[in-house]
Design a protein around this motif. Structure first.
Motif, PDB file in Angstrom:
ATOM      1  N   ILE A  67      32.747  45.697  47.131  1.00 59.55           N
ATOM      2  CA  ILE A  67      33.308  45.990  45.816  1.00 59.55           C
ATOM      3  C   ILE A  67      32.338  45.461  44.774  1.00 59.55           C
ATOM      4  O   ILE A  67      32.043  44.258  44.737  1.00 59.55           O
ATOM      5  CB  ILE A  67      34.694  45.350  45.652  1.00 59.55           C
ATOM      6  CG1 ILE A  67      35.663  45.914  46.700  1.00 59.55           C
ATOM      7  CG2 ILE A  67      35.224  45.579  44.248  1.00 59.55           C
ATOM      8  CD1 ILE A  67      37.040  45.326  46.632  1.00 59.55           C
ATOM      9  N   HIS A  89      31.774  46.832  38.771  1.00 60.55           N
ATOM     10  CA  HIS A  89      32.518  47.893  38.077  1.00 60.55           C
ATOM     11  C   HIS A  89      33.908  48.069  38.685  1.00 60.55           C
ATOM     12  O   HIS A  89      34.907  48.201  37.954  1.00 60.55           O
ATOM     13  CB  HIS A  89      31.728  49.203  38.166  1.00 60.55           C
ATOM     14  CG  HIS A  89      32.437  50.373  37.542  1.00 60.55           C
ATOM     15  ND1 HIS A  89      32.577  50.498  36.173  1.00 60.55           N
ATOM     16  CD2 HIS A  89      33.052  51.452  38.106  1.00 60.55           C
ATOM     17  CE1 HIS A  89      33.251  51.603  35.912  1.00 60.55           C
ATOM     18  NE2 HIS A  89      33.544  52.215  37.068  1.00 60.55           N
ATOM     19  N   ASP A  90      33.988  48.051  40.031  1.00 61.27           N
ATOM     20  CA  ASP A  90      35.293  48.171  40.677  1.00 61.27           C
ATOM     21  C   ASP A  90      36.187  46.984  40.342  1.00 61.27           C
ATOM     22  O   ASP A  90      37.400  47.146  40.145  1.00 61.27           O
ATOM     23  CB  ASP A  90      35.108  48.283  42.191  1.00 61.27           C
ATOM     24  CG  ASP A  90      34.368  49.554  42.578  1.00 61.27           C
ATOM     25  OD1 ASP A  90      34.437  50.527  41.803  1.00 61.27           O
ATOM     26  OD2 ASP A  90      33.723  49.569  43.651  1.00 61.27           O
ATOM     27  N   GLU A 120      37.614  47.500  36.936  1.00 64.40           N
ATOM     28  CA  GLU A 120      38.686  48.492  36.963  1.00 64.40           C
ATOM     29  C   GLU A 120      39.974  47.896  37.511  1.00 64.40           C
ATOM     30  O   GLU A 120      41.070  48.135  36.976  1.00 64.40           O
ATOM     31  CB  GLU A 120      38.255  49.700  37.811  1.00 64.40           C
ATOM     32  CG  GLU A 120      37.122  50.526  37.227  1.00 64.40           C
ATOM     33  CD  GLU A 120      37.554  51.291  35.997  1.00 64.40           C
ATOM     34  OE1 GLU A 120      38.771  51.542  35.849  1.00 64.40           O
ATOM     35  OE2 GLU A 120      36.692  51.626  35.174  1.00 64.40           O
TER      36      GLU A 120
END
Length: 358
Positions: A90, A93-94, A97
C-alpha cells in the motif's frame, strides 16, 4: 503540504469567534436608544458578553484538540486492521485515500479478515465452476432455440400447404373444391329460377354476316395477308397524335384540295367537300406482291409509317390472339352487320426517326 485537521477546525471555528470580530463596541452601542448610549453600563455589558464569548471559544478549542486526538487513534486502528488483513504494497496515495474515507464516513467495525480473500487455488476452482455454469446455460439456450426453430418450420409448412391447397385432415383440398362447385351450381340454379319466375327477357339484336363485296381484291394495296373485302386494317400507335387546330387544319386541307383541283383541271362541286387530315403513308419494304410467297411471313417484322416528309416510324405486323369482328349498324334499323374480321394488326411503338427525303 495539506492542512491538518486542527488547522481546518481552528480556522473555521476559532478565528471568527471573538466578539469584537462579530460586532464592535461602537456597533453594540448604536443598538441602544440615543439617551442611553452614553450610559457606563453599556460598556460594562459589552465586556461581560466578550468574557462569555471567550469562555465558549476555550471550550471549542478543547473539543478541537480532543477531535484531533480521536483522529490519530482512528488512523492507528486503520493501520492495524490493514496489517491484519494481509494486504501489502500500500503506497502513500492509497493510505491517504483510506484516511480520507475514515474521516468522511467513520471507522467501520467489521474488518475483513485474511481468510475471506481468495488464494490461487480457490480462485481457479471458482473460475472453473463459473465456466461450467456458463456452458450449461449455453446448452440450455441451444435446446430452446432448436425447439423454436422446429415450431417455426412447422408453421411455415402449414402456411405453404394452405397456399397451394394441400390441406390436411377431413377438410382436404378435394372437399373444398367439391363444396365450391356445389355452391356455384346452387347459385346457377337460383339465378335460373329467378329468371323464370320474373320472366326476365334478355335484350337481343339481330347480327348478320358481312355482305358479299364485288370489289376486286387486286385493288387493295395491302399485302395479301392483311387484305379484307372492304380494305380495313387495324393500326395501333402507342403515342399521341397532335393534330393542328380546327381552323388551321381546314385551311391546310382546303389549300391541298384546291391544289388538287387545279392540277386535275376539275371544278369544285356545289355539294361541299369532306376534309381529311393524312396521318402518314404505310410501306412494306420487305414485301413484293410478285415474288413473296403466301406462306412467307418474314416481311411482317418491318413496316414503315412515314409521317410527313421527314419522319418515319418503324413497326411490325402481329397476329391477334383472337380475331376481332368490326360491327356496324345497318342503315337506320337496330340490326347489326359484321363489316370485317381482322386477324392481324400493325403496331408502332417506337418514336419517329428523322429521314432524308432526297
Amino acid at each position: 503540504m495539506a492542512p491538518s485537521e486542527a488547522y481546518i477546525l481552528s480556522s473555521f471555528l476559532l478565528s471568527p469567534g471573538p466578539l469584537p470580530t462579530v460586532i464592535s463596541l461602537q456597533q453594540f452601542t448604536e443598538l441602544f436608544p440615543k439617551k442611553l448610549r452614553s450610559h457606563p453600563h453599556v460598556k460594562t455589558l459589552y465586556r461581560e458578553l466578550q468574557e462569555i464569548r471567550d469562555q465558549d471559544l476555550n471550550v471549542v478549542n478543547g473539543n478541537i484538540d480532543q477531535e484531533t486526538k480521536d483522529g490519530e487513534k482512528q488512523k492507528e486502528e486503520l493501520r492495524k486492521a490493514i496489517m491484519k488483513s494481509g494486504i501489502m504494497d500500500i503506497n502513500d496515495h492509497d493510505r491517504r485515500e483510506m484516511d480520507m474515507d475514515v474521516q468522511l464516513f467513520g471507522q467501520k467495525t467489521d474488518v475483513v479478515s485474511s481468510e475471506e480473500y481468495h488464494s490461487v487455488s480457490s480462485l481457479l476452482s471458482e473460475m472453473e465452476l463459473a465456466c461450467t455454469n456458463i456452458e450449461h446455460d449455453i446448452f440450455r439456450i441451444d435446446q430452446d432455440a432448436t425447439v423454436i426453430m422446429s415450431e417455426i418450420d412447422t408453421t411455415v409448412g402449414d402456411l405453404s400447404d394452405l397456399r397451394y391447397g394441400k390441406m390436411q385432415g377431413p377438410g382436404g383440398a378435394g372437399d373444398v373444391v367439391d363444396q365450391a362447385m356445389q355452391g356455384l351450381a346452387n347459385l346457377e340454379d337460383a339465378c335460373y329460377r329467378a329468371a323464370i319466375d320474373h320472366r326476365i327477357k334478355m335484350p337481343s339484336i339481330p347480327l348478320y354476316p358481312r355482305a358479299i363485296s364485288s370489289s376486286n381484291p387486286h385493288d387493295n394495296p395491302l399485302p395479301n395477308l392483311l387484305q379484307t373485302p372492304s380494305g380495313l386494317a387495324l393500326l395501333e400507335l402507342q403515342g399521341t397524335i397532335n393534330l393542328p387546330p380546327t381552323g388551321e387544319r381546314q385551311l391546310d386541307e382546303q389549300q391541298s384540295q384546291d391544289q388538287y383541283l387545279v392540277d386535275n383541271d376539275t371544278a369544285p362541286t356545289a355539294t361541299g367537300a369532306t376534309y381529311e387530315t393524312p396521318l402518314g403513308k404505310l410501306m412494306f419494304p420487305d414485301y413484293a406482291p410478285q415474288t413473296t410467297n403466301k406462306d412467307d411471313t418474314s416481311w411482317m417484322k418491318r413496316v414503315y409509317l412515314y409521317v410527313g416528309r421527314y419522319q418515319r416510324m418503324t413497326g411490325e405486323v402481329k397476329k391477334l390472339p383472337q380475331p376481332i369482328a368490326i360491327v356496324q349498324r345497318r342503315g337506320e334499323t337496330d340490326e347489326l352487320e359484321i363489316r370485317e374480321i381482322v386477324k392481324f394488326k400493325m403496331i408502332f411503338k417506337s418514336r419517329p426517326e428523322p429521314v432524308n427525303n432526297s
